[in-house]
Design an enzyme around this catalytic site. Sequence first.
Site, PDB file in Angstrom:
ATOM      1  N   GLY A  37      -3.118  50.011  78.762  1.00  0.00           N
ATOM      2  CA  GLY A  37      -3.395  49.287  77.519  1.00  0.00           C
ATOM      3  C   GLY A  37      -3.096  47.807  77.680  1.00  0.00           C
ATOM      4  O   GLY A  37      -2.119  47.440  78.338  1.00  0.00           O
TER       5      GLY A  37
ATOM      6  N   ASP B  21       4.037  52.489  83.015  1.00  0.00           N
ATOM      7  CA  ASP B  21       4.506  53.470  84.005  1.00  0.00           C
ATOM      8  C   ASP B  21       3.372  54.086  84.823  1.00  0.00           C
ATOM      9  O   ASP B  21       3.509  54.303  86.026  1.00  0.00           O
ATOM     10  CB  ASP B  21       5.247  54.615  83.293  1.00  0.00           C
ATOM     11  CG  ASP B  21       6.703  54.255  83.023  1.00  0.00           C
ATOM     12  OD1 ASP B  21       7.206  53.316  83.662  1.00  0.00           O
ATOM     13  OD2 ASP B  21       7.308  54.926  82.172  1.00  0.00           O
TER      14      ASP B  21
ATOM     15  N   ARG C 107      -8.840  52.409  82.141  1.00  0.00           N
ATOM     16  CA  ARG C 107      -8.096  53.560  82.675  1.00  0.00           C
ATOM     17  C   ARG C 107      -9.012  54.261  83.674  1.00  0.00           C
ATOM     18  O   ARG C 107     -10.196  54.436  83.403  1.00  0.00           O
ATOM     19  CB  ARG C 107      -7.668  54.487  81.548  1.00  0.00           C
ATOM     20  CG  ARG C 107      -6.745  53.761  80.559  1.00  0.00           C
ATOM     21  CD  ARG C 107      -6.108  54.690  79.576  1.00  0.00           C
ATOM     22  NE  ARG C 107      -5.776  53.989  78.335  1.00  0.00           N
ATOM     23  CZ  ARG C 107      -4.600  53.442  78.062  1.00  0.00           C
ATOM     24  NH1 ARG C 107      -3.618  53.502  78.928  1.00  0.00           N
ATOM     25  NH2 ARG C 107      -4.388  52.843  76.912  1.00  0.00           N
TER      26      ARG C 107
ATOM     27  N   ASP D 195       4.632  48.844  74.060  1.00  0.00           N
ATOM     28  CA  ASP D 195       5.478  49.961  73.614  1.00  0.00           C
ATOM     29  C   ASP D 195       6.955  49.843  73.989  1.00  0.00           C
ATOM     30  O   ASP D 195       7.771  50.619  73.498  1.00  0.00           O
ATOM     31  CB  ASP D 195       4.934  51.281  74.180  1.00  0.00           C
ATOM     32  CG  ASP D 195       3.650  51.701  73.497  1.00  0.00           C
ATOM     33  OD1 ASP D 195       3.321  51.125  72.444  1.00  0.00           O
ATOM     34  OD2 ASP D 195       2.967  52.607  74.009  1.00  0.00           O
TER      35      ASP D 195
ATOM     36  N   THR E 294       3.311  46.287  78.497  1.00  0.00           N
ATOM     37  CA  THR E 294       2.960  47.258  77.457  1.00  0.00           C
ATOM     38  C   THR E 294       3.652  46.855  76.163  1.00  0.00           C
ATOM     39  O   THR E 294       4.819  46.436  76.191  1.00  0.00           O
ATOM     40  CB  THR E 294       3.362  48.703  77.817  1.00  0.00           C
ATOM     41  OG1 THR E 294       3.269  49.514  76.627  1.00  0.00           O
ATOM     42  CG2 THR E 294       4.775  48.821  78.353  1.00  0.00           C
TER      43      THR E 294
ATOM     44  N   ARG F 133       2.629  55.899  70.910  1.00  0.00           N
ATOM     45  CA  ARG F 133       2.276  57.320  71.013  1.00  0.00           C
ATOM     46  C   ARG F 133       3.487  58.146  71.442  1.00  0.00           C
ATOM     47  O   ARG F 133       3.738  59.209  70.913  1.00  0.00           O
ATOM     48  CB  ARG F 133       1.113  57.492  72.000  1.00  0.00           C
ATOM     49  CG  ARG F 133       0.556  58.889  72.032  1.00  0.00           C
ATOM     50  CD  ARG F 133      -0.840  58.926  72.596  1.00  0.00           C
ATOM     51  NE  ARG F 133      -0.988  58.070  73.771  1.00  0.00           N
ATOM     52  CZ  ARG F 133      -2.139  57.549  74.169  1.00  0.00           C
ATOM     53  NH1 ARG F 133      -3.243  57.782  73.497  1.00  0.00           N
ATOM     54  NH2 ARG F 133      -2.209  56.796  75.255  1.00  0.00           N
TER      55      ARG F 133
ATOM     56  N   ASP G  29       8.414  50.880  76.507  1.00  0.00           N
ATOM     57  CA  ASP G  29       8.891  52.199  76.950  1.00  0.00           C
ATOM     58  C   ASP G  29       8.992  52.315  78.475  1.00  0.00           C
ATOM     59  O   ASP G  29       8.682  53.363  79.042  1.00  0.00           O
ATOM     60  CB  ASP G  29       7.986  53.304  76.382  1.00  0.00           C
ATOM     61  CG  ASP G  29       6.549  53.179  76.845  1.00  0.00           C
ATOM     62  OD1 ASP G  29       6.172  52.099  77.354  1.00  0.00           O
ATOM     63  OD2 ASP G  29       5.787  54.148  76.699  1.00  0.00           O
TER      64      ASP G  29
HETATM   65  P1  ADP Z   1       0.052  52.628  81.567  1.00  0.00           P
HETATM   66  O1  ADP Z   1       0.006  51.871  82.836  1.00  0.00           O
HETATM   67  O2  ADP Z   1       0.034  51.725  80.373  1.00  0.00           O
HETATM   68  O3  ADP Z   1       1.160  53.653  81.537  1.00  0.00           O
HETATM   69  P2  ADP Z   1      -1.879  54.758  82.033  1.00  0.00           P
HETATM   70  O4  ADP Z   1      -0.868  55.838  82.055  1.00  0.00           O
HETATM   71  O5  ADP Z   1      -3.160  55.010  81.320  1.00  0.00           O
HETATM   72  O6  ADP Z   1      -1.329  53.404  81.396  1.00  0.00           O
HETATM   73  O7  ADP Z   1      -2.188  54.371  83.555  1.00  0.00           O
HETATM   74  C1  ADP Z   1      -3.106  53.347  83.869  1.00  0.00           C
HETATM   75  C2  ADP Z   1      -3.883  53.730  85.095  1.00  0.00           C
HETATM   76  O8  ADP Z   1      -2.980  53.866  86.199  1.00  0.00           O
HETATM   77  C3  ADP Z   1      -4.595  55.076  85.029  1.00  0.00           C
HETATM   78  O9  ADP Z   1      -5.851  54.981  84.402  1.00  0.00           O
HETATM   79  C4  ADP Z   1      -4.753  55.400  86.505  1.00  0.00           C
HETATM   80  O10 ADP Z   1      -5.848  54.712  87.053  1.00  0.00           O
HETATM   81  C5  ADP Z   1      -3.468  54.849  87.102  1.00  0.00           C
HETATM   82  N1  ADP Z   1      -2.478  55.935  87.226  1.00  0.00           N
HETATM   83  C6  ADP Z   1      -1.755  56.514  86.254  1.00  0.00           C
HETATM   84  N2  ADP Z   1      -0.969  57.499  86.732  1.00  0.00           N
HETATM   85  C7  ADP Z   1      -1.221  57.555  88.057  1.00  0.00           C
HETATM   86  C8  ADP Z   1      -0.746  58.361  89.146  1.00  0.00           C
HETATM   87  N3  ADP Z   1       0.159  59.324  88.944  1.00  0.00           N
HETATM   88  N4  ADP Z   1      -1.212  58.130  90.368  1.00  0.00           N
HETATM   89  C9  ADP Z   1      -2.129  57.156  90.599  1.00  0.00           C
HETATM   90  N5  ADP Z   1      -2.625  56.362  89.635  1.00  0.00           N
HETATM   91  C10 ADP Z   1      -2.186  56.548  88.385  1.00  0.00           C
HETATM   92  O1  F6P Z   2      -0.454  49.999  74.628  1.00  0.00           O
HETATM   93  C1  F6P Z   2       0.253  51.120  74.248  1.00  0.00           C
HETATM   94  C2  F6P Z   2      -0.498  51.896  73.215  1.00  0.00           C
HETATM   95  O2  F6P Z   2      -0.767  51.015  72.189  1.00  0.00           O
HETATM   96  C3  F6P Z   2       0.162  53.129  72.660  1.00  0.00           C
HETATM   97  O3  F6P Z   2       1.090  52.893  71.668  1.00  0.00           O
HETATM   98  C4  F6P Z   2      -1.029  53.880  72.191  1.00  0.00           C
HETATM   99  O4  F6P Z   2      -0.801  55.222  72.031  1.00  0.00           O
HETATM  100  C5  F6P Z   2      -2.028  53.619  73.269  1.00  0.00           C
HETATM  101  O5  F6P Z   2      -1.724  52.320  73.748  1.00  0.00           O
HETATM  102  C6  F6P Z   2      -3.417  53.726  72.832  1.00  0.00           C
HETATM  103  O6  F6P Z   2      -4.262  53.022  73.697  1.00  0.00           O
HETATM  104  P1  F6P Z   2      -5.801  53.348  73.891  1.00  0.00           P
HETATM  105  O7  F6P Z   2      -6.323  53.842  72.594  1.00  0.00           O
HETATM  106  O8  F6P Z   2      -6.347  52.045  74.316  1.00  0.00           O
HETATM  107  O9  F6P Z   2      -5.863  54.405  74.945  1.00  0.00           O
END
Ligand code: ADP
Ligand code: F6P
Length: 324
Positions: free
Chosen positions: A15, A107, A76, A131, A129, A175, A133
């Site tokens: 995000g 994360d 994503r 959040d 982020t 979330r 978190d």
């Molecule tokens: P955030 O970085 O905000 O936690 P996501 O969990 O959606 O957001 O992760 C962002 C992107 O990072 C994912 O769309 C994916 O491409 C990559 N990613 C997430 N988890 C993994 C993983 N376990 N291994 C490799 N790439 C990952």
């Molecule tokens: O950036 C964090 C966050 O705003 C969360 O609080 C929320 O659940 C999520 O992103 C939603 O993001 P998207 O709808 O872009 O997947």
Amino acid sequence: MANEVNTIGVLTSGGDAPGMNAAIRGVVREALANGKKVKGIRRGYQGLLEEDIVELKRESVSEIIDEGGTFLLTVRCAEFRTEEGQKKGAEICRKNGIDGLVVIGGDGSFAGAQKLAAQGINTVGVPGTIDLDIACTEYTIGFDTAVNTAMEAIDKVRDTSTSHERVSIIEVMGRDAGYIALWCGIANGAEDILIPETYDYDEQRIINHIVVSRRSGKKHHIIINAEGIGHSTSMARRIEAATGVETRATILGYMQRGGSPTCKDRVYATMMGAMAADLLCEGKTNRVVGYQNGKFQDYDINEALGMNKGVSEYMIKVAKNMSV
Ligand code: ADP
Ligand code: F6P
């Protein structure tokens, strides 16, 4: 030097968050100051797999420090979760001369950086982020702006809520995390705060609280509800039916992710982006930048991803006492 880096890549992932542009600018200008080349990867890991890569010069990041969002865009990417995708990503980095990569995200994005490091690309994560978190850091890029945006919006809802003597449920983002809700709950003087970390699904307690506070003469009742609890509209219907007090739900939504970053987000994001570039210049890899105990620090990604973060019980207690 071991792991010497000549070209630093930078991407934003997950995000978006206000301050990501300031972080990219921090990476670019610090890397250039160290005599490195910089390449921007558009649309996160998806863009890496599609080789959507542009060279970034000093002027490429002019006039973006005050802009929300991320000019590198973010996506994503499911393919990058696979080992095949990660190998392909590392090959594309090598092909483009990118031997160090800064990943700005949450994360999930750090897990991706960890996998790329295992494929031989030096990586450093920067916490981006709204959040808040991420366990290894007390600060994440965008939280300060988001929570101020939400606070101002809640002030406005409260005005109309008071005029009409209504109950208002205001849903904020988060979330899996209740930091935005808890901070807004305290900043806006909310009567109730619902966060995923502690919610016990006791709606009757909220109803009783509304009845008691009405009797004491309160003209509004603000409930801050984190996205992770959700269901604000149906909750409003049930509360109105049970209390007889008009109840409205407002979902703030994506407005919380936009807007010009606050001073804190611009400064901290710049520092963290620059520090990530410096770490790569020092030959470090598989690290995450964080802010703890008044200092910018770096951690091993594996350790950072293994840490746990809980909301402060003390903040929750104080928030409750403020609404008695
Ligand atoms: P955030 O970085 O905000 O936690 P996501 O969990 O959606 O957001 O992760 C962002 C992107 O990072 C994912 O769309 C994916 O491409 C990559 N990613 C997430 N988890 C993994 C993983 N376990 N291994 C490799 N790439 C990952
Ligand atoms: O950036 C964090 C966050 O705003 C969360 O609080 C929320 O659940 C999520 O992103 C939603 O993001 P998207 O709808 O872009 O997947």
